[in-house]
Design an enzyme around this catalytic site. Structure first.
Site, PDB file in Angstrom:
ATOM      1  N   LEU A   4       0.738  -1.151   0.042  1.00 13.06           N
ATOM      2  CA  LEU A   4      -0.085   0.050   0.027  1.00 13.06           C
ATOM      3  C   LEU A   4       0.923   1.251   0.039  1.00 13.06           C
ATOM      4  O   LEU A   4       1.829   1.253   0.528  1.00 13.06           O
ATOM      5  CB  LEU A   4      -0.786   0.068   1.323  1.00 13.06           C
ATOM      6  CG  LEU A   4      -1.626  -1.197   1.583  1.00 13.06           C
ATOM      7  CD1 LEU A   4      -2.757  -1.094   2.784  1.00 13.06           C
ATOM      8  CD2 LEU A   4      -2.610  -1.757   0.278  1.00 13.06           C
ATOM      9  N   CYS A   5       0.314   2.181  -0.484  1.00 13.86           N
ATOM     10  CA  CYS A   5       1.045   3.737  -0.589  1.00 13.86           C
ATOM     11  C   CYS A   5       0.470   4.165   0.851  1.00 13.86           C
ATOM     12  O   CYS A   5       0.158   5.545   0.720  1.00 13.86           O
ATOM     13  CB  CYS A   5       0.635   4.312  -1.589  1.00 13.86           C
ATOM     14  SG  CYS A   5       1.796   5.451  -1.900  1.00 13.86           S
ATOM     15  N   MET A   6       0.888   3.882   1.808  1.00 15.60           N
ATOM     16  CA  MET A   6       0.616   4.151   3.361  1.00 15.60           C
ATOM     17  C   MET A   6       1.853   3.959   4.456  1.00 15.60           C
ATOM     18  O   MET A   6       1.910   2.825   4.386  1.00 15.60           O
ATOM     19  CB  MET A   6      -0.660   3.739   3.750  1.00 15.60           C
ATOM     20  CG  MET A   6      -1.912   3.831   3.015  1.00 15.60           C
ATOM     21  SD  MET A   6      -2.669   5.530   3.727  1.00 15.60           S
ATOM     22  CE  MET A   6      -3.296   4.792   5.449  1.00 15.60           C
TER      23      MET A   6
ATOM     24  N   ILE B  44      -7.283   0.307  -1.850  1.00 11.67           N
ATOM     25  CA  ILE B  44      -6.143   0.152  -2.843  1.00 11.67           C
ATOM     26  C   ILE B  44      -6.014  -1.172  -3.740  1.00 11.67           C
ATOM     27  O   ILE B  44      -5.621  -0.997  -5.052  1.00 11.67           O
ATOM     28  CB  ILE B  44      -4.695   0.476  -2.000  1.00 11.67           C
ATOM     29  CG1 ILE B  44      -4.792   1.899  -1.376  1.00 11.67           C
ATOM     30  CG2 ILE B  44      -3.521   0.413  -3.113  1.00 11.67           C
ATOM     31  CD1 ILE B  44      -3.256   2.495  -0.950  1.00 11.67           C
TER      32      ILE B  44
END
Ligand code: PLP
Length: 450
Positions: free
Chosen positions: A369-371, A408
């Site tokens: 994830l882009c987290m 996502i």
């Protein structure tokens, strides 16, 4: 193939023994699950992939059931749907003899759809809409009341049905553990629970026939259960004597721990988690010493986590590796907290599909994830993993396949390996269709065609 260039750094590598806190995961290798090679599973069903073992699930159920059934003559298990409500998992546990324990209308309907009769459902939880209460009462479910408003709602339902409804009361109490869960049910020590019984009896539409108490989850203190059941027995006799009732069941809820490693507890689960027999003994010995002669109300257990957690594995694939500015090795893998919600609480066991040469190095596993919060493991010790390496994460059978999210990325497939070692797809991987199926785009927002 040429090795990709990586700027050399000097970093002191702590090898297993030196590290008194970190789990030395190191070189645990798992090339198969119940005889099925990891490579076959991934080739057929993709990665990431949840894999459940029917054999382990049944064995764990039987072990726990036996620990209680050999100590008390009237024991019943009810499967906690929210812990894992995949049809195949529930069906196995229903085959083993468990009824269904649900905490929402959705879970109630899922159990009914699977073929569980209403009379074999325990309906818990703080939010039971009137429509759900009506169906549950009509179908003869065990309803454990959470608050006064639910008493009033159920009285309305009983009037509508033209007959009284049997109900249970959920209690909360001090059992010496903290934090004490006080938000569910009626508090015992404050007298609220007794007030609830008085209210319920005076209303004349509800018949109290059971008591329920769920202390919390992953409880490591068997004596807390002993105290809870002692207080429940005392309260049961108090209301039986004062109100001429019969308490037919004492439901001690769930919360027994699995062999998982809570963050902040550095001992191995074999050491940190008391054997389940200790819980059975604390509950059953207390019961037998407090009950009146020849009185054996049904002891209900709603154990979720302890039964299913160790039956579940997650196979994940290393997508990339990188160095953080402080020199720490990090890997990006294809499964993150979107499918492993419990990663926030546990340091899972990590196993490699095959041994990899090279020194063990502390490293971090990031999900896809882009987290920033997407961390699967922050204290792993692994050899240098090439891209494409597979890791097997366990135990992950509890709460992940209910709490996972379509954030996502779509959710991966779930496979069950049966007792003969045959894999069955029990939930297909999702794709874009699943994400957009319920979306509607207003006409005026349609993008202009060229
Ligand atoms: C969640 C829950 C359970 C199961 O808890 P585990 O920790 O998974 O054993 C049982 N009963 C109730 C009321 C619950 O809310």
């Amino acid at each position: 193939m040429k090795e990709p260039y990586e700027k050399p750094i000097i970093k002191k590598v702590q090898v297993g023994l030196m590290n008194k806190f970190g789990p030395s995961y190191g070189r645990h290798v798992r090339s198969e699950i119940d005889g099925v090679p990891i490579s076959d599973l991934v080739a057929r069903f993709g990665s990431p992939l949840f894999v459940f073992s029917e054999r382990r699930l049944r064995e764990k159920y039987r072990t726990i059931h036996q620990a209680f059934a050999t100590r008390y003559p009237n024991v019943h298990f009810s499967w906690s749907y929210k812990t894992n409500y995949l049809d195949a998992i529930c069906a196995i546990l229903h085959q083993e003899g468990e009824t269904a324990e649900v905490v929402s209308e959705l879970e109630y309907q899922k159990a009914r759809r699977l073929g569980v009769p209403g009379s074999e459902i325990i309906f818990n939880g703080p939010y039971k809409p009137l429509s759900a209460l009506k169906v549950a009462a009509e179908e003869g479910a065990i309803i454990n009341i959470d608050h006064f408003d639910e008493i009033y709602d159920l009285e309305e339902v009983a009037k509508g049905l033209g007959q009284p409804i049997k109900v249970g009361l959920r209690l909360n109490m001090d059992t010496g553990i903290s934090p004490q869960w006080t938000r569910f049910g009626f508090n015992l020590e404050s007298g609220q629970a007794l007030d609830a019984v008085k209210r319920l009896v005076s209303g004349g539409h509800l018949i109290l026939h059971g008591l329920h108490c769920h202390l919390g989850t992953f409880i490591l203190e068997p004596r807390a259960y002993g105290r809870a059941i002692a207080k429940m027995v005392e309260f049961a006799y108090q209301v039986e004597d004062d109100f001429d009732l019969k308490i037919e069941y004492l439901d001690i809820g769930g919360g027994l721990p699995s062999l998982n490693r809570l963050k902040g507890i550095y001992l191995s689960p074999d050491v940190a988690v008391p054997p389940l027999e200790d819980f059975a003994e604390a509950i059953c010995d207390t019961l037998l010493s407090r009950l009146r002669p020849n009185d054996f109300p049904t002891l209900i257990l709603e154990t979720g986590r302890a039964i299913v957690d160790e039956a579940g594995f997650l196979i994940t694939t290393v997508h990339a590796s990188k160095r953080l500015p402080d020199g720490t090795r990090a890997y990006v893998v294809d499964a993150g907290v979107n499918v492993l919600f419990t990663a926030f609480w546990y340091n899972f066991r990590l196993e490699l599909e095959e041994d990899v040469p090279g020194p063990l190095e502390p490293c971090i596993l990031y999900g896809p994830l882009c987290m920033n919060i997407d961390v699967v493991a922050d204290q792993a010790h692994l050899p240098p993993l090439p891209r494409g390496s597979r890791l097997i994460i366990s135990p992950v059978g509890a709460y992940n396949v209910t709490q996972w999210m379509q954030f996502i990325r779509p959710r991966p497939a779930v496979v069950l390996i049966d007792k003969e070692g045959h894999p069955h797809l029990i939930r297909e991987a999702e794709d874009l269709e699943d994400i957009v199926a319920r979306e509607r785009l207003p006409e005026h927002l349609r993008l202009q065609k060229e």
